[in-house]
Write a protein that holds these residues in place. Structure first.
Motif, PDB file in Angstrom:
ATOM      1  N   ILE A   1      41.499  42.675  39.502  1.00  0.00           N
ATOM      2  CA  ILE A   1      40.324  42.999  39.848  1.00  0.00           C
ATOM      3  C   ILE A   1      39.885  42.412  41.076  1.00  0.00           C
ATOM      4  N   VAL A   2      40.926  41.438  41.633  1.00  0.00           N
ATOM      5  CA  VAL A   2      40.522  40.793  42.853  1.00  0.00           C
ATOM      6  C   VAL A   2      41.799  40.392  43.471  1.00  0.00           C
ATOM      7  N   SER A   3      41.802  40.515  44.726  1.00  0.00           N
ATOM      8  CA  SER A   3      42.967  39.642  45.585  1.00  0.00           C
ATOM      9  C   SER A   3      42.251  38.635  46.710  1.00  0.00           C
ATOM     10  N   SER A   4      42.722  37.716  46.885  1.00  0.00           N
ATOM     11  CA  SER A   4      42.130  36.694  47.809  1.00  0.00           C
ATOM     12  C   SER A   4      43.155  36.062  48.890  1.00  0.00           C
TER      13      SER A   4
ATOM     14  N   ALA B   1      36.550  30.035  45.975  1.00  0.00           N
ATOM     15  CA  ALA B   1      35.413  29.637  45.055  1.00  0.00           C
ATOM     16  C   ALA B   1      34.569  30.897  45.095  1.00  0.00           C
ATOM     17  N   LYS B   2      34.496  31.763  45.802  1.00  0.00           N
ATOM     18  CA  LYS B   2      33.603  33.007  45.679  1.00  0.00           C
ATOM     19  C   LYS B   2      34.373  33.984  45.189  1.00  0.00           C
ATOM     20  N   THR B   3      35.482  34.286  45.378  1.00  0.00           N
ATOM     21  CA  THR B   3      36.452  35.328  44.732  1.00  0.00           C
ATOM     22  C   THR B   3      37.117  35.318  43.344  1.00  0.00           C
TER      23      THR B   3
ATOM     24  N   LEU C   1      44.480  38.663  41.023  1.00  0.00           N
ATOM     25  CA  LEU C   1      43.843  38.216  39.654  1.00  0.00           C
ATOM     26  C   LEU C   1      43.882  39.541  38.918  1.00  0.00           C
ATOM     27  N   PHE C   2      44.506  39.385  37.598  1.00  0.00           N
ATOM     28  CA  PHE C   2      44.583  40.472  36.914  1.00  0.00           C
ATOM     29  C   PHE C   2      43.802  40.123  35.696  1.00  0.00           C
ATOM     30  N   ARG C   3      43.254  41.229  34.900  1.00  0.00           N
ATOM     31  CA  ARG C   3      42.330  40.778  33.848  1.00  0.00           C
ATOM     32  C   ARG C   3      42.904  41.755  32.486  1.00  0.00           C
TER      33      ARG C   3
ATOM     34  N   TYR D   1      35.478  33.883  37.665  1.00  0.00           N
ATOM     35  CA  TYR D   1      36.084  34.505  36.590  1.00  0.00           C
ATOM     36  C   TYR D   1      36.354  33.516  35.629  1.00  0.00           C
ATOM     37  N   PHE D   2      37.001  32.266  36.079  1.00  0.00           N
ATOM     38  CA  PHE D   2      37.261  31.373  34.901  1.00  0.00           C
ATOM     39  C   PHE D   2      36.737  29.719  35.297  1.00  0.00           C
ATOM     40  N   ASN D   3      35.581  29.940  35.804  1.00  0.00           N
ATOM     41  CA  ASN D   3      35.000  28.555  36.209  1.00  0.00           C
ATOM     42  C   ASN D   3      34.009  28.189  34.799  1.00  0.00           C
TER      43      ASN D   3
END
Length: 248
Positions: free
Chosen positions: A226-229, A39-41, A239-241, A45-47
């Motif tokens: 951009i981020v891993s979780s 939810a925070k990571t 997640l890639f952008r 980005y797509f919420n």
């Protein structure tokens, strides 16, 4: 009510208002499901409401799927790809606002073909069957098409295979979708071979892998991680952008 509880309620109400009327309708009744740990990571980005997604490996549409929150709470439209017939039928019932397809996303070698899977999970594996079938094709094994009205052996599933590009073309799904989910854990590099990034450029790519580090040589350089979780103790989401500066 304590100050902490009051602040939490106010923040929750403000967050619900920001998501739009469709999301507010589900805000109190629908959980984030598989996206709750992120939810925070990842989710920020797509919420937002009204997007479009494609999920490869949708399972039954609820358990193990990474997209029910997007569909049910945010009103996203989706294409759900699931190879196992018994999971596909559940997926179609659970996710009526999305299009569900009973097909295995594969590498280019197995485009417009099929695989024969004996047994059911966990003893049988779509990924292992796809890898074995590709190996045998490269070794020259002929394709043995099932005869009409042939009686299936017990617990045998004939599963159609196609590249992700072929699946998208045949489904006539909107080419301008925001999120492509690879819920595959170990086969994502092969599926990437069958993707046409000149035609399809989703804003985000989400990979679920067994490794905390992801190595995807077939991914264009215009996609940046951009981020891993951490997902469930065994797997990680990456997640890639898309960055609009072209391929290096």
């Amino acid at each position: 009510m304590t100050k902490q509880a009051l602040y939490s309620a106010v923040a929750s109400n403000q967050q619900s208002k920001q998501k739009g009327p469709l999301a507010r309708a589900f805000h109190r009744t629908f959980t984030m499901g598989a996206l709750k740990p992120h939810a925070k990571t990842l989710l920020p980005y797509f919420n937002k409401p009204g997007g479009k997604f494609v999920e490869i490996g949708a399972r039954d549409g609820i358990n193990g799927s990474l997209t029910p929150y997007l569909e049910k709470a945010l009103g996203w439209k989706g294409l759900l790809i699931e190879p196992w017939p018994h999971l596909f039928h559940r997926c179609r019932k659970n996710r009526k606002s999305s299009v569900s397809l009973n097909v295995a996303a594969s590498e280019k070698l197995l485009r417009d073909s099929y695989i024969e899977i004996v047994g059911l999970p966990p003893s049988a594996s779509v990924r292992k069957t796809l890898l074995q079938e590709a190996k045998e094709r490269l070794e020259g094994k002929p394709i043995q098409v099932p005869l009409p009205n042939q009686v299936k052996r017990k617990q045998v599933n004939y599963v159609s295979t196609n590249s992700i590009c072929g699946i998208l073309e045949r489904s006539n799904f909107d080419s301008n979708f925001e999120l492509l989910v690879f819920n595959l854990t170990g086969y994502e590099d092969r599926v990437l071979e069958g993707m046409n990034f000149d035609r399809y450029k989703p804003t985000f790519l989400l990979f679920r892998t067994f490794s905390t580090n992801v190595n995807l040589p077939g991914l264009p350089h215009c996609y940046q991680k951009i981020v891993s979780s951490q997902h469930d103790g065994r797997t990680t989401l990456h997640l890639f952008r898309y960055a609009d500066f072209g391929d290096n």
